[in-house]
Motif scaffolding. Structure first.
Motif, PDB file in Angstrom:
ATOM      1  N   ASN A  54     -64.780 -27.310 -69.758  1.00  0.00           N
ATOM      2  CA  ASN A  54     -65.700 -26.209 -69.973  1.00  0.00           C
ATOM      3  C   ASN A  54     -65.687 -25.308 -68.751  1.00  0.00           C
ATOM      4  OD1 ASN A  54     -66.552 -27.167 -72.478  1.00  0.00           O
ATOM      5  ND2 ASN A  54     -68.093 -28.478 -71.525  1.00  0.00           N
ATOM      6  N   LYS A  55     -65.616 -24.029 -68.981  1.00  0.00           N
ATOM      7  CA  LYS A  55     -65.555 -23.072 -67.888  1.00  0.00           C
ATOM      8  C   LYS A  55     -66.779 -23.240 -66.991  1.00  0.00           C
ATOM      9  CE  LYS A  55     -64.480 -18.276 -67.035  1.00  0.00           C
ATOM     10  NZ  LYS A  55     -64.182 -16.996 -67.619  1.00  0.00           N
ATOM     11  N   GLY A  56     -66.537 -23.371 -65.702  1.00  0.00           N
ATOM     12  CA  GLY A  56     -67.620 -23.495 -64.741  1.00  0.00           C
ATOM     13  C   GLY A  56     -68.151 -24.907 -64.551  1.00  0.00           C
ATOM     14  N   THR A  57     -67.652 -25.893 -65.312  1.00  0.00           N
ATOM     15  CA  THR A  57     -68.158 -27.257 -65.167  1.00  0.00           C
ATOM     16  C   THR A  57     -67.089 -28.232 -64.683  1.00  0.00           C
ATOM     17  OG1 THR A  57     -67.646 -27.826 -67.451  1.00  0.00           O
ATOM     18  CG2 THR A  57     -69.832 -26.926 -67.018  1.00  0.00           C
ATOM     19  N   PHE A  58     -65.931 -27.736 -64.348  1.00  0.00           N
ATOM     20  CA  PHE A  58     -64.843 -28.612 -63.933  1.00  0.00           C
ATOM     21  C   PHE A  58     -65.149 -29.230 -62.577  1.00  0.00           C
ATOM     22  CE2 PHE A  58     -60.604 -29.076 -61.893  1.00  0.00           C
ATOM     23  CZ  PHE A  58     -60.165 -30.137 -62.661  1.00  0.00           C
ATOM     24  N   GLU A  59     -65.041 -30.555 -62.489  1.00  0.00           N
ATOM     25  CA  GLU A  59     -65.291 -31.266 -61.237  1.00  0.00           C
ATOM     26  C   GLU A  59     -64.029 -32.002 -60.827  1.00  0.00           C
ATOM     27  OE1 GLU A  59     -68.638 -33.870 -61.482  1.00  0.00           O
ATOM     28  OE2 GLU A  59     -69.771 -32.467 -62.696  1.00  0.00           O
ATOM     29  N   LEU A  60     -63.715 -31.931 -59.546  1.00  0.00           N
ATOM     30  CA  LEU A  60     -62.549 -32.649 -59.045  1.00  0.00           C
ATOM     31  C   LEU A  60     -62.858 -34.114 -58.755  1.00  0.00           C
ATOM     32  CD1 LEU A  60     -60.979 -30.029 -56.637  1.00  0.00           C
ATOM     33  CD2 LEU A  60     -60.169 -30.723 -58.873  1.00  0.00           C
ATOM     34  N   ARG A  61     -64.125 -34.467 -58.564  1.00  0.00           N
ATOM     35  CA  ARG A  61     -64.540 -35.844 -58.288  1.00  0.00           C
ATOM     36  C   ARG A  61     -63.739 -36.460 -57.139  1.00  0.00           C
ATOM     37  NH1 ARG A  61     -63.460 -36.589 -64.078  1.00  0.00           N
ATOM     38  NH2 ARG A  61     -61.731 -37.754 -63.220  1.00  0.00           N
ATOM     39  N   GLY A  62     -63.463 -35.669 -56.118  1.00  0.00           N
ATOM     40  CA  GLY A  62     -62.742 -36.179 -54.954  1.00  0.00           C
ATOM     41  C   GLY A  62     -61.263 -36.382 -55.178  1.00  0.00           C
ATOM     42  N   LEU A  63     -60.741 -35.915 -56.292  1.00  0.00           N
ATOM     43  CA  LEU A  63     -59.321 -36.065 -56.605  1.00  0.00           C
ATOM     44  C   LEU A  63     -58.666 -34.683 -56.634  1.00  0.00           C
ATOM     45  CD1 LEU A  63     -59.734 -38.571 -59.557  1.00  0.00           C
ATOM     46  CD2 LEU A  63     -59.127 -39.116 -57.204  1.00  0.00           C
ATOM     47  N   PRO A  64     -58.158 -34.220 -55.502  1.00  0.00           N
ATOM     48  CA  PRO A  64     -57.579 -32.878 -55.480  1.00  0.00           C
ATOM     49  C   PRO A  64     -56.371 -32.755 -56.393  1.00  0.00           C
ATOM     50  CG  PRO A  64     -57.170 -34.027 -53.417  1.00  0.00           C
ATOM     51  CD  PRO A  64     -58.049 -34.911 -54.239  1.00  0.00           C
ATOM     52  N   LEU A  65     -56.296 -31.624 -57.069  1.00  0.00           N
ATOM     53  CA  LEU A  65     -55.161 -31.315 -57.938  1.00  0.00           C
ATOM     54  C   LEU A  65     -54.231 -30.350 -57.214  1.00  0.00           C
ATOM     55  CD1 LEU A  65     -57.014 -30.643 -61.309  1.00  0.00           C
ATOM     56  CD2 LEU A  65     -55.856 -32.727 -60.620  1.00  0.00           C
ATOM     57  N   VAL A  66     -52.957 -30.440 -57.549  1.00  0.00           N
ATOM     58  CA  VAL A  66     -51.986 -29.504 -57.018  1.00  0.00           C
ATOM     59  C   VAL A  66     -51.214 -28.911 -58.189  1.00  0.00           C
ATOM     60  CG1 VAL A  66     -51.728 -30.620 -54.785  1.00  0.00           C
ATOM     61  CG2 VAL A  66     -50.274 -31.332 -56.652  1.00  0.00           C
ATOM     62  N   GLY A  67     -50.760 -27.697 -58.006  1.00  0.00           N
ATOM     63  CA  GLY A  67     -49.873 -27.094 -58.981  1.00  0.00           C
ATOM     64  C   GLY A  67     -48.442 -27.434 -58.595  1.00  0.00           C
ATOM     65  N   TYR A  68     -47.603 -27.693 -59.597  1.00  0.00           N
ATOM     66  CA  TYR A  68     -46.233 -28.096 -59.307  1.00  0.00           C
ATOM     67  C   TYR A  68     -45.309 -27.501 -60.356  1.00  0.00           C
ATOM     68  CZ  TYR A  68     -42.146 -31.060 -58.576  1.00  0.00           C
ATOM     69  OH  TYR A  68     -40.883 -31.507 -58.329  1.00  0.00           O
ATOM     70  N   VAL A  69     -44.168 -27.001 -59.904  1.00  0.00           N
ATOM     71  CA  VAL A  69     -43.125 -26.506 -60.802  1.00  0.00           C
ATOM     72  C   VAL A  69     -41.831 -27.200 -60.401  1.00  0.00           C
ATOM     73  CG1 VAL A  69     -41.842 -24.483 -61.582  1.00  0.00           C
ATOM     74  CG2 VAL A  69     -44.262 -24.278 -61.055  1.00  0.00           C
ATOM     75  N   ALA A  70     -41.217 -27.884 -61.343  1.00  0.00           N
ATOM     76  CA  ALA A  70     -40.016 -28.671 -61.053  1.00  0.00           C
ATOM     77  C   ALA A  70     -38.809 -27.789 -60.714  1.00  0.00           C
ATOM     78  CB  ALA A  70     -39.677 -29.582 -62.224  1.00  0.00           C
ATOM     79  N   LYS A  71     -38.673 -26.687 -61.431  1.00  0.00           N
ATOM     80  CA  LYS A  71     -37.551 -25.784 -61.176  1.00  0.00           C
ATOM     81  C   LYS A  71     -37.892 -24.415 -61.736  1.00  0.00           C
ATOM     82  CE  LYS A  71     -35.057 -27.535 -65.206  1.00  0.00           C
ATOM     83  NZ  LYS A  71     -33.824 -28.150 -65.679  1.00  0.00           N
ATOM     84  N   ASN A  72     -37.146 -23.414 -61.304  1.00  0.00           N
ATOM     85  CA  ASN A  72     -37.395 -22.045 -61.756  1.00  0.00           C
ATOM     86  C   ASN A  72     -37.347 -21.965 -63.267  1.00  0.00           C
ATOM     87  OD1 ASN A  72     -37.708 -20.960 -59.211  1.00  0.00           O
ATOM     88  ND2 ASN A  72     -35.540 -20.459 -58.999  1.00  0.00           N
ATOM     89  N   GLY A  73     -38.289 -21.221 -63.834  1.00  0.00           N
ATOM     90  CA  GLY A  73     -38.332 -21.028 -65.272  1.00  0.00           C
ATOM     91  C   GLY A  73     -39.209 -22.015 -66.002  1.00  0.00           C
ATOM     92  N   CYS A  74     -39.646 -23.074 -65.334  1.00  0.00           N
ATOM     93  CA  CYS A  74     -40.527 -24.066 -65.958  1.00  0.00           C
ATOM     94  C   CYS A  74     -41.983 -23.636 -65.797  1.00  0.00           C
ATOM     95  CB  CYS A  74     -40.346 -25.439 -65.313  1.00  0.00           C
ATOM     96  SG  CYS A  74     -38.789 -26.226 -65.677  1.00  0.00           S
ATOM     97  N   LEU A  75     -42.800 -24.058 -66.737  1.00  0.00           N
ATOM     98  CA  LEU A  75     -44.224 -23.806 -66.625  1.00  0.00           C
ATOM     99  C   LEU A  75     -44.827 -24.755 -65.596  1.00  0.00           C
ATOM    100  CD1 LEU A  75     -45.123 -23.463 -70.412  1.00  0.00           C
ATOM    101  CD2 LEU A  75     -45.010 -21.635 -68.706  1.00  0.00           C
ATOM    102  N   PRO A  76     -45.864 -24.303 -64.877  1.00  0.00           N
ATOM    103  CA  PRO A  76     -46.471 -25.184 -63.876  1.00  0.00           C
ATOM    104  C   PRO A  76     -47.296 -26.289 -64.522  1.00  0.00           C
ATOM    105  CG  PRO A  76     -47.715 -23.152 -64.051  1.00  0.00           C
ATOM    106  CD  PRO A  76     -46.495 -22.994 -64.923  1.00  0.00           C
ATOM    107  N   ILE A  77     -47.457 -27.358 -63.770  1.00  0.00           N
ATOM    108  CA  ILE A  77     -48.351 -28.430 -64.171  1.00  0.00           C
ATOM    109  C   ILE A  77     -49.443 -28.538 -63.123  1.00  0.00           C
ATOM    110  CG2 ILE A  77     -46.537 -29.699 -65.365  1.00  0.00           C
ATOM    111  CD1 ILE A  77     -46.504 -31.688 -63.018  1.00  0.00           C
TER     112      ILE A  77
END
Length: 136
Positions: A54-77
């Motif tokens: 839900n927009k505005g309710t996202f909690e990381l709970r102490g678990l940082p997320l990172v964005g990652y792209v395996a190679k050019n042209g792939c969508l990020p995760i």
């Protein structure tokens, strides 16, 4: 039709166990192949499903997320940094895959199917009907 064919996403380790059982291979072999798929081939494993946040309710709970792209042209995760570190250790340093380290990560059927077609692997029967990837 197998009920599993209607599942939209599985947790990373659920894919490992079901695919290992189907192919009669050790879970670590399958986990390593999937880890390599995430890090090098662009298999999209996620830690957070945007449709459940839900927009505005996202909690990381102490678990940082990172964005990652395996190679050019792939969508990020967006994946927990600890999970990405573990996948990196599995692929680059032959660490033993740990189900607990990858507990929250999941893969959608669409992303998994796209990866299978990209790398030329036959789809597992627990998730795909015969000929399903060729039709879509």
């Amino acid at each position: 039709m197998n009920p599993g064919h209607h599942v939209e996403s599985y947790r990373f380790w659920d894919i490992v166990t079901q695919w290992a059982r189907e192919t009669l291979q050790h879970e670590h072999v399958i986990a390593r192949a999937l880890a390599k798929g995430v890090l090098r081939d662009g298999l999209r494993a996620q830690s957070v499903d945007p449709k459940w946040v839900n927009k505005g309710t996202f909690e990381l709970r102490g678990l940082p997320l990172v964005g990652y792209v395996a190679k050019n042209g792939c969508l990020p995760i967006f994946i927990r940094s600890s999970a990405l570190n573990h996948l990196t250790e599995v692929v680059e340093n032959a660490a033993t895959p740990d189900p607990q380290a990858l507990f929250e990560e999941f893969v959608t059927k669409q992303d998994f199917g796209a990866w299978l077609q990209q790398v030329g692997i036959s789809p597992p029967g627990f998730w795909f009907a015969v000929g399903e990837l060729q039709e879509s």
